[in-house]
Design a protein around this motif. Structure first.
Motif, PDB file in Angstrom:
ATOM      1  N   TYR A 314      92.912  34.331  68.184  1.00 17.27           N
ATOM      2  CA  TYR A 314      92.665  34.071  66.763  1.00 17.27           C
ATOM      3  C   TYR A 314      93.269  35.180  65.906  1.00 17.27           C
ATOM      4  O   TYR A 314      93.828  34.919  64.822  1.00 17.27           O
ATOM      5  N   LYS A 315      93.195  36.405  66.385  1.00 13.81           N
ATOM      6  CA  LYS A 315      93.657  37.550  65.596  1.00 13.81           C
ATOM      7  C   LYS A 315      95.181  37.663  65.527  1.00 13.81           C
ATOM      8  O   LYS A 315      95.709  38.484  64.778  1.00 13.81           O
ATOM      9  N   LEU A 316      95.891  36.831  66.296  1.00 16.03           N
ATOM     10  CA  LEU A 316      97.354  36.804  66.180  1.00 16.03           C
ATOM     11  C   LEU A 316      97.798  36.336  64.803  1.00 16.03           C
ATOM     12  O   LEU A 316      98.889  36.653  64.342  1.00 16.03           O
ATOM     13  N   PHE A 317      96.952  35.560  64.143  1.00 15.49           N
ATOM     14  CA  PHE A 317      97.317  34.931  62.883  1.00 15.49           C
ATOM     15  C   PHE A 317      96.900  35.792  61.696  1.00 15.49           C
ATOM     16  O   PHE A 317      95.781  36.306  61.668  1.00 15.49           O
ATOM     17  N   SER A 318      97.778  35.893  60.728  1.00 13.14           N
ATOM     18  CA  SER A 318      97.413  36.572  59.490  1.00 13.14           C
ATOM     19  C   SER A 318      96.468  35.668  58.700  1.00 13.14           C
ATOM     20  O   SER A 318      96.452  34.445  58.890  1.00 13.14           O
ATOM     21  N   THR A 322      98.501  29.271  57.525  1.00 20.90           N
ATOM     22  CA  THR A 322      97.779  28.001  57.457  1.00 20.90           C
ATOM     23  C   THR A 322      97.545  27.382  58.825  1.00 20.90           C
ATOM     24  O   THR A 322      96.707  26.490  58.967  1.00 20.90           O
ATOM     25  N   ARG A 323      98.250  27.838  59.836  1.00 27.51           N
ATOM     26  CA  ARG A 323      98.061  27.312  61.181  1.00 27.51           C
ATOM     27  C   ARG A 323      96.720  27.732  61.771  1.00 27.51           C
ATOM     28  O   ARG A 323      96.186  27.075  62.667  1.00 27.51           O
ATOM     29  N   ARG A 324      96.168  28.832  61.279  1.00 28.70           N
ATOM     30  CA  ARG A 324      94.927  29.352  61.861  1.00 28.70           C
ATOM     31  C   ARG A 324      93.773  28.368  61.681  1.00 28.70           C
ATOM     32  O   ARG A 324      93.033  28.084  62.630  1.00 28.70           O
ATOM     33  N   ALA A 325      93.635  27.824  60.477  1.00 30.73           N
ATOM     34  CA  ALA A 325      92.529  26.904  60.219  1.00 30.73           C
ATOM     35  C   ALA A 325      92.741  25.551  60.887  1.00 30.73           C
ATOM     36  O   ALA A 325      91.774  24.826  61.134  1.00 30.73           O
ATOM     37  N   VAL A 326      93.988  25.207  61.167  1.00 28.44           N
ATOM     38  CA  VAL A 326      94.275  23.956  61.867  1.00 28.44           C
ATOM     39  C   VAL A 326      94.033  24.118  63.363  1.00 28.44           C
ATOM     40  O   VAL A 326      93.569  23.196  64.034  1.00 28.44           O
ATOM     41  N   THR A 327      94.320  25.284  63.890  1.00 25.82           N
ATOM     42  CA  THR A 327      94.233  25.550  65.324  1.00 25.82           C
ATOM     43  C   THR A 327      92.808  25.854  65.778  1.00 25.82           C
ATOM     44  O   THR A 327      92.437  25.542  66.909  1.00 25.82           O
ATOM     45  N   ARG A 433     104.230  30.881  70.396  1.00 24.14           N
ATOM     46  CA  ARG A 433     102.837  30.940  70.847  1.00 24.14           C
ATOM     47  C   ARG A 433     101.899  30.480  69.742  1.00 24.14           C
ATOM     48  O   ARG A 433     100.994  29.660  69.969  1.00 24.14           O
ATOM     49  N   LYS A 434     102.106  30.958  68.525  1.00 22.17           N
ATOM     50  CA  LYS A 434     101.229  30.598  67.421  1.00 22.17           C
ATOM     51  C   LYS A 434     101.400  29.135  67.007  1.00 22.17           C
ATOM     52  O   LYS A 434     100.439  28.471  66.630  1.00 22.17           O
ATOM     53  N   GLU A 435     102.614  28.648  67.084  1.00 22.42           N
ATOM     54  CA  GLU A 435     102.910  27.275  66.652  1.00 22.42           C
ATOM     55  C   GLU A 435     102.371  26.231  67.610  1.00 22.42           C
ATOM     56  O   GLU A 435     101.936  25.154  67.177  1.00 22.42           O
ATOM     57  N   PHE A 436     102.364  26.515  68.930  1.00 24.10           N
ATOM     58  CA  PHE A 436     102.125  25.457  69.922  1.00 24.10           C
ATOM     59  C   PHE A 436     100.864  25.655  70.766  1.00 24.10           C
ATOM     60  O   PHE A 436     100.773  25.113  71.862  1.00 24.10           O
ATOM     61  N   ILE A 437      99.889  26.408  70.266  1.00 20.02           N
ATOM     62  CA  ILE A 437      98.641  26.574  71.014  1.00 20.02           C
ATOM     63  C   ILE A 437      98.057  25.216  71.368  1.00 20.02           C
ATOM     64  O   ILE A 437      98.003  24.312  70.537  1.00 20.02           O
ATOM     65  N   GLN A 438      97.681  25.041  72.627  1.00 22.84           N
ATOM     66  CA  GLN A 438      97.046  23.838  73.175  1.00 22.84           C
ATOM     67  C   GLN A 438      98.050  22.680  73.352  1.00 22.84           C
ATOM     68  O   GLN A 438      97.653  21.576  73.725  1.00 22.84           O
TER      69      GLN A 438
END
Length: 494
Positions: A314-318, A322-327, A433-438
């Protein structure tokens, strides 16, 4: 035990055939039985055969997790530095994948192997039996090419997961078990077949309408071929295929909103190059999108089906990304009470991408209609950036433009200019990594970096400290080696 049962079945069949052929007074007229020579006669037969090939991606003949509904993710996400098993999951084979302690008898490793070959067998049947059918020639060629695309996709997964694998291109037509035993084919030969299938599949239509939406396209074939070349570090050929996707008039582009890549209402949209199709309430339990069960009920004593490896993901994202809340999610609105329930334990936040928020009640995630995106346009852009960096010994303006399209959509600043080849390469893999989690990319991305990339990444996670270089391949399933003495095990496994 399975080996004994297999031989008994073959002996029974052989004995029955001997009995039948020795009795010249017996007349057989099996009107209720359809054999392959009777089935492949019409356009409808051909279409049904290819639909059955697609069906191997979102279903399992035994009712287990589908290949792209969770099964593949158990291997390539749980065995990566992204994901762990649910704390409430007591399956020792699933837990072993999360701790890099899996062995050749692991049931999940075996299931993926079986599902991949099951799909390949169906594709082989279609490729062999559709060409002689008297039907529209354009449709006939298209259906064969769709089957080749899926066969290539499945073999691509096999060769990356297990290394050298038996290359089987035709449905077995013998009950002689010795003729069915196939040794492992060198990976180079498997890749040659994958490339040949995909080159033919690039002649598929650019798009479809109506009920055909979601089928493999020429753009999907070019994209998968680019990924094959990239995996092989054939950068020039990868770039050629990527440019054909970008400039070939396919109409692909990023969704302005990252969320739309994972919504039922926007499935098969502008960013989706090839997705495995799932629909709400198909009436078959084994076509369930199990990844949707990343959702947990309002009862905070339960856990989702899988969880992030720890808070570092989770902490990878600033905060602006906007990807953080989607992921991820750490709270859910309970419409029944009008309250927002906040999950606060050592395992939150949870995975969010495949949760189907169109469902009511929200807890009925077994009815999820969220597709699984195998190939997205964001992948094309990041592969283009990677290939240009490798070809030119450093990033070009076009490479920066490609990665920055992805970053801009995520509301993060453009990448700093003037990076070295190594620094830019690291930036691309971090972005991936941040773009394609899961989405089933991370383990493959770590392995194809070579060297100790996978082991180094896993050793940063305490639960995965048992990882060794052997984990860059999965073991050949033990039961298959027992049934087929021609198969040899991968190094590091018994």
């Amino acid at each position: 035990m399975k080996k004994i049962k297999t031989y008994k079945l073959i002996l029974f069949i052989a004995g029955s055939l001997t009995t039948l052929t020795s009795c010249n007074k017996l007349t057989e007229d099996p009107r209720s039985v359809i054999v392959s020579s009777q089935f492949y006669q019409t356009t409808s037969d051909a279409t049904s055969a290819v639909n059955a090939v697609y069906g191997t991606l979102n279903s399992d003949p035994t009712g287990d997790f589908p290949l792209y509904g969770r099964q593949l993710n158990l291997l390539v996400e749980n065995a990566s530095d992204n994901q762990l098993y649910s704390p409430s999951n007591t399956n020792p084979d699933v837990r072993a994948l999360g701790t890099e302690s899996y062995i050749s008898s692991n049931s999940r490793v075996q299931k993926v192997w079986q599902q991949l070959y099951y799909g390949i067998n169906r594709a082989n049947i279609a490729v062999d039996n559709i060409p002689p059918i008297s039907m529209d020639t354009t449709l006939r060629a298209r259906l064969v090419r769709e089957s080749k695309f899926i066969r290539a996709l499945l073999y691509f997964n096999l060769v990356r997961l297990y290394g050298d694998v038996p290359l089987v291109l035709h449905n077995p037509n013998s009950t002689d078990i010795s003729s069915l035993l196939t040794a492992r084919t060198p990976a180079d030969s498997v890749y040659s077949q994958i490339i040949a299938d995909l080159k033919d599949a690039t002649n598929l239509p650019k798009s479809y309408t109506g009920a055909d939406i979601g089928r493999a396209t020429g753009g999907a074939a070019h994209t998968l071929l680019a990924k094959v070349y990239l995996t092989r570090q054939d950068w020039p050929d990868a770039l050629t295929q990527l440019n054909l996707v970008i400039n070939g008039g396919y109409g692909y582009s990023l969704f302005p909103n990252y969320l739309n890549a994972f919504q039922k209402a926007t499935k098969n949209g502008q960013e989706h190059i090839f997705s495995v199709q799932f629909e709400t309430n198909l009436g078959e339990a084994n076509s369930t999108q199990y990844l949707s069960e990343s959702f947990t009920s309002f009862n905070t004593g339960t856990f989702p089906i899988d969880i992030p490896v720890d808070s570092s993901l989770y902490k990878l994202f600033s905060p602006t990304d906007t990807r953080r809340a989607v992921t991820f999610y750490s709270s859910v609105y309970n419409a029944a009470t009008g309250q927002t329930v906040v999950f606060n334990n050592a395992y939150t936040p949870y995975f969010n991408k495949f949760v189907d928020y169109s469902l009511s009640p929200l807890s009925s995630q077994s009815l999820s209609g969220i597709n699984y995106p195998v190939l997205r346009y964001a992948d094309v852009l990041l592969m283009q950036a990677e290939a240009l960096n490798e070809i030119n010994g450093g990033p070009t303006a076009t490479a920066y433009a490609a990665i920055n399209q992805v970053r801009t959509r995520a509301n993060v600043p453009n990448l700093t200019t003037g990076l070295s080849q190594v620094a830019f390469r690291d930036s691309v893999f971090l972005e991936r990594r941040k773009e394609f989690i899961q989405e089933g990319h991370r383990w493959f991305d770590l392995v194809r970096q070579g060297g100790t990339a996978l082991v180094d990444a896993l050793h940063k996670i305490p639960a995965k400290s048992a990882a060794t270089s052997a984990n860059t391949l999965f073991p050949i399933p033990l039961v298959d080696i027992q049934l087929n003495p021609k198969l040899k095990q991968n190094p590091g496994y018994n």
